[in-house]
Design a protein around this motif. Structure first.
Motif, mmCIF file in Angstrom:
data_model
loop_
_atom_site.group_PDB
_atom_site.id
_atom_site.type_symbol
_atom_site.label_atom_id
_atom_site.label_comp_id
_atom_site.label_asym_id
_atom_site.label_seq_id
_atom_site.Cartn_x
_atom_site.Cartn_y
_atom_site.Cartn_z
ATOM 1 N N CYS A 151 0.825 -1.217 0.000
ATOM 2 C CA CYS A 151 0.000 0.000 0.000
ATOM 3 C C CYS A 151 0.854 1.260 0.000
ATOM 4 O O CYS A 151 0.462 2.283 -0.576
ATOM 5 N N LYS A 152 2.017 1.221 0.616
ATOM 6 C CA LYS A 152 2.915 2.374 0.614
ATOM 7 C C LYS A 152 3.385 2.707 -0.797
ATOM 8 O O LYS A 152 3.624 3.867 -1.120
ATOM 9 N N VAL A 153 3.524 1.675 -1.622
ATOM 10 C CA VAL A 153 4.067 1.860 -2.974
ATOM 11 C C VAL A 153 2.958 2.021 -4.008
ATOM 12 O O VAL A 153 3.006 2.910 -4.862
ATOM 13 N N PHE A 154 1.931 1.178 -3.940
ATOM 14 C CA PHE A 154 0.877 1.148 -4.957
ATOM 15 C C PHE A 154 -0.366 1.950 -4.572
ATOM 16 O O PHE A 154 -1.237 2.165 -5.404
ATOM 17 N N LYS A 155 -0.475 2.347 -3.299
ATOM 18 C CA LYS A 155 -1.650 2.997 -2.715
ATOM 19 C C LYS A 155 -2.740 1.960 -2.418
ATOM 20 O O LYS A 155 -2.946 1.015 -3.181
ATOM 21 N N LYS A 156 -3.410 2.170 -1.307
ATOM 22 C CA LYS A 156 -4.329 1.173 -0.766
ATOM 23 C C LYS A 156 -5.428 0.758 -1.736
ATOM 24 O O LYS A 156 -5.777 -0.421 -1.833
ATOM 25 N N LYS A 157 -5.984 1.710 -2.476
ATOM 26 C CA LYS A 157 -7.098 1.404 -3.383
ATOM 27 C C LYS A 157 -6.684 0.462 -4.512
ATOM 28 O O LYS A 157 -7.537 -0.136 -5.162
ATOM 29 N N ASN A 158 -5.388 0.321 -4.749
ATOM 30 C CA ASN A 158 -4.894 -0.509 -5.849
ATOM 31 C C ASN A 158 -4.340 -1.856 -5.393
ATOM 32 O O ASN A 158 -3.728 -2.576 -6.187
ATOM 33 N N VAL A 159 -4.559 -2.190 -4.129
ATOM 34 C CA VAL A 159 -3.969 -3.412 -3.561
ATOM 35 C C VAL A 159 -5.065 -4.317 -2.994
ATOM 36 O O VAL A 159 -5.914 -3.875 -2.231
ATOM 37 N N GLU A 160 -5.029 -5.591 -3.390
ATOM 38 C CA GLU A 160 -5.949 -6.596 -2.850
ATOM 39 C C GLU A 160 -5.133 -7.755 -2.275
ATOM 40 O O GLU A 160 -4.311 -8.344 -2.979
ATOM 41 N N VAL A 161 -5.351 -8.042 -1.002
ATOM 42 C CA VAL A 161 -4.599 -9.091 -0.318
ATOM 43 C C VAL A 161 -5.560 -10.169 0.167
ATOM 44 O O VAL A 161 -6.608 -9.873 0.741
ATOM 45 N N GLU A 162 -5.202 -11.428 -0.071
ATOM 46 C CA GLU A 162 -6.005 -12.560 0.387
ATOM 47 C C GLU A 162 -5.097 -13.596 1.035
ATOM 48 O O GLU A 162 -3.879 -13.586 0.815
ATOM 49 N N THR A 163 -5.701 -14.480 1.804
ATOM 50 C CA THR A 163 -4.931 -15.557 2.433
ATOM 51 C C THR A 163 -5.538 -16.911 2.080
ATOM 52 O O THR A 163 -6.735 -17.021 1.809
ATOM 53 N N TYR A 164 -4.667 -17.909 2.071
ATOM 54 C CA TYR A 164 -5.085 -19.292 1.866
ATOM 55 C C TYR A 164 -4.516 -20.129 3.002
ATOM 56 O O TYR A 164 -3.337 -19.996 3.347
ATOM 57 N N GLY A 165 -5.348 -21.000 3.566
ATOM 58 C CA GLY A 165 -4.850 -21.902 4.590
ATOM 59 C C GLY A 165 -5.804 -22.073 5.752
ATOM 60 O O GLY A 165 -6.715 -21.263 5.961
ATOM 61 N N ASN A 166 -5.587 -23.123 6.506
ATOM 62 C CA ASN A 166 -6.353 -23.435 7.705
ATOM 63 C C ASN A 166 -5.497 -24.354 8.575
ATOM 64 O O ASN A 166 -4.367 -24.694 8.206
ATOM 65 N N GLU A 186 -11.108 -29.299 1.857
ATOM 66 C CA GLU A 186 -10.183 -29.213 2.992
ATOM 67 C C GLU A 186 -9.107 -28.159 2.737
ATOM 68 O O GLU A 186 -8.736 -27.401 3.635
ATOM 69 N N LEU A 187 -8.625 -28.098 1.522
ATOM 70 C CA LEU A 187 -7.593 -27.128 1.177
ATOM 71 C C LEU A 187 -8.120 -25.704 1.160
ATOM 72 O O LEU A 187 -7.456 -24.772 1.621
ATOM 73 N N MET A 188 -9.334 -25.536 0.649
ATOM 74 C CA MET A 188 -9.847 -24.188 0.399
ATOM 75 C C MET A 188 -10.633 -23.600 1.568
ATOM 76 O O MET A 188 -11.035 -22.438 1.509
ATOM 77 N N TYR A 189 -10.871 -24.358 2.621
ATOM 78 C CA TYR A 189 -11.470 -23.757 3.813
ATOM 79 C C TYR A 189 -10.494 -22.693 4.321
ATOM 80 O O TYR A 189 -9.309 -22.951 4.499
ATOM 81 N N ASN A 190 -10.992 -21.481 4.534
ATOM 82 C CA ASN A 190 -10.102 -20.366 4.863
ATOM 83 C C ASN A 190 -10.220 -19.968 6.328
ATOM 84 O O ASN A 190 -11.307 -19.673 6.820
ATOM 85 N N ASP A 191 -9.091 -20.001 7.017
ATOM 86 C CA ASP A 191 -9.000 -19.523 8.397
ATOM 87 C C ASP A 191 -7.801 -18.579 8.449
ATOM 88 O O ASP A 191 -6.651 -19.018 8.368
ATOM 89 N N ARG A 192 -8.071 -17.281 8.582
ATOM 90 C CA ARG A 192 -6.998 -16.275 8.506
ATOM 91 C C ARG A 192 -5.997 -16.390 9.644
ATOM 92 O O ARG A 192 -4.925 -15.765 9.616
#
Length: 204
Positions: A151-166, A186-192
């Motif tokens: 976000c510091k480099v690209f600006k927040k509106k241009n950044v999308e962050v996701e997580t994978y894992g449980n 089992e793989l795609m159940y998401n727990d941040r």
């Protein structure tokens, strides 16, 4: 037992769980993998996911890589090409760059306006001995830490962050169990709370 089932991230049993997540992320964003595409060290994912008319660029700091079309260091920003790339695929690389914040600036510089960086980093993982012994294995990230950097480099509106894992997939990944030994659900159940792989889509 004090030893994992596999010390090779499950490569000797099938596809590593983090690679499964990486490909899910790239498939989800396949429409952006077009034009002049760049990947580190090889063009494996560009070939697998890009449009037929895309131009393939391989970035490497090592000039001995015969596949490299761009030789450089992402942290040496002043020496990088400017406004060249439409899509930069950077998978599991920032973990092995000590000055990863400069590398993010380098990615931004290389992208054309409107260009997209598709980036993955490791959250929960064993040390990669191969990388550790050659150039270093320095970092593990959370979604918050990597989002702040981008976000510091690209600006927040241009950044999308996701997580994978449980809890299951992270435990299996540390044990070296392959993705083929778990179900898709089992793989795609998401727990941040258990972030095996963190993905970033950043647009210039």
């Amino acid at each position: 037992t004090l030893n994992p089932i596999s010390e090779k991230f499950g490569l000797d049993r099938g596809t590593p769980i983090d690679r499964y997540y990486i490909e899910e992320f790239l498939k989800k964003n396949q429409s952006f993998i077009k034009g002049r595409c760049c990947e580190i060290s090889e063009s494996f994912y560009i070939k697998k996911f890009s449009s037929k008319n895309s131009v393939h660029e391989v970035f490497d700091y090592n000039s001995s890589n015969r596949d490299a079309t761009i030789v450089g260091d992402l942290t040496k920003i002043d020496k990088l090409p400017n406004d060249l790339i439409d899509c930069f695929i950077l998978t599991q690389t920032l973990n092995f760059i000590f000055d990863y914040q400069s590398a993010v600036i380098g990615i931004h510089k290389m992208l054309k306006k409107g260009g997209v960086a598709l980036v993955t980093v490791s959250g929960i993982s064993q040390i990669s001995k191969y990388d550790y012994e050659r150039w270093g294995d320095y970092w593990r990230f959370t979604d918050k830490s990597i989002e702040e950097v981008f976000c510091k480099v690209f600006k927040k509106k241009n950044v999308e962050v996701e997580t994978y894992g449980n809890i299951l997939s992270s435990t299996c990944f540390l044990q070296g169990i392959s993705s083929q030994e778990l179900t898709h659900d089992e793989l795609m159940y998401n727990d941040r709370n258990y972030q095996v792989t963190i993905t970033i889509k950043a647009t210039k």
